[in-house]
Motif scaffolding. Structure first.
Motif, short mmCIF file in Angstrom:
data_model
loop_
_atom_site.label_atom_id
_atom_site.label_comp_id
_atom_site.label_asym_id
_atom_site.label_seq_id
_atom_site.Cartn_x
_atom_site.Cartn_y
_atom_site.Cartn_z
N LYS A 8 6.30 11.42 -3.63
CA LYS A 8 7.43 11.12 -2.74
C LYS A 8 6.96 10.32 -1.52
CE LYS A 8 11.10 13.44 -0.20
NZ LYS A 8 11.75 14.70 0.09
N ASN A 12 7.91 6.39 -0.50
CA ASN A 12 8.44 6.04 0.82
C ASN A 12 7.60 4.91 1.42
OD1 ASN A 12 10.08 6.25 3.16
ND2 ASN A 12 8.45 7.40 4.14
N ASP A 13 6.29 5.00 1.31
CA ASP A 13 5.43 3.96 1.86
C ASP A 13 5.56 2.66 1.06
OD1 ASP A 13 3.71 3.49 4.06
OD2 ASP A 13 1.98 3.46 2.71
N ASN A 16 8.52 1.03 2.47
CA ASN A 16 8.17 0.47 3.78
C ASN A 16 7.35 -0.81 3.63
OD1 ASN A 16 9.45 2.32 5.46
ND2 ASN A 16 7.68 3.66 5.58
N GLU A 86 15.79 7.94 -1.87
CA GLU A 86 16.00 8.88 -0.78
C GLU A 86 15.89 8.20 0.58
OE1 GLU A 86 13.85 12.86 0.08
OE2 GLU A 86 14.35 12.84 -2.05
N GLU A 87 14.91 7.32 0.73
CA GLU A 87 14.68 6.64 2.01
C GLU A 87 15.01 5.15 1.98
OE1 GLU A 87 13.70 7.95 4.97
OE2 GLU A 87 13.75 9.96 4.09
N HIS A 88 15.03 4.58 0.78
CA HIS A 88 15.12 3.12 0.68
C HIS A 88 16.15 2.66 -0.34
CE1 HIS A 88 11.64 2.78 3.25
NE2 HIS A 88 11.00 3.64 2.48
N GLU A 116 6.06 8.55 9.70
CA GLU A 116 7.23 9.40 9.80
C GLU A 116 7.47 9.80 11.25
OE1 GLU A 116 6.15 13.73 8.61
OE2 GLU A 116 5.12 12.39 7.21
#
Length: 130
Positions: A8, A12-13, A16, A86-88, A116
């Motif tokens: 996860k 996320n990275d 980013n 979830e983030e992107h 974060e």
């Protein structure tokens, strides 16, 4: 080989990294996970330098191919796709890419935070206030 939490965090990275490249007017020609790696400091890095292009050189109607590529690539692993979304989720949206392209052409700067919230410096404190 990584556990669910590590996967996860890496996804996320990964998101980013793609956003940071895009905001620097760099578009990886290959967004597959094979073109990225994880450094010894657990940061995602793009390695496929042969396939870089300027984001502003892409025709807006061709930006949809970017989202299709990411979506198809992650379809084989629903867990990774969910972790990225979830983030992107915006990375899978054609409008997001068109807006980034417009901002880059206008010279606007945007922030994509590499850490974060819990690890970032708190800018609300004025260190020179006594």
């Amino acid at each position: 080989k990584a556990n669910a939490m590590a996967r996860k965090l890496v996804m996320n990275d990964y998101g980013n990294a793609i956003k940071q490249l895009a905001l620097a007017n760099i578009l990886p020609g290959n967004l597959s996970l094979n073109s990225f790696g994880v450094s010894q400091h657990n940061r995602v890095i793009y390695y496929d330098y042969e396939h870089l292009t300027w984001l502003t050189d892409i025709q807006p109607e061709n930006i949809y191919q970017i989202t299709q590529q990411m979506d198809i690539m992650l379809t084989n692993n629903p867990e990774l796709k969910e972790a990225l979304a979830e983030e992107h989720q915006d990375l899978l949206d054609k409008t997001y890419w068109e807006n980034v392209q417009k901002k880059v052409k206008l010279g606007e700067m945007a922030d994509v935070y590499p850490y974060e919230k819990g690890l970032r410096f708190d800018n609300k404190t004025d260190m020179y206030s006594f």
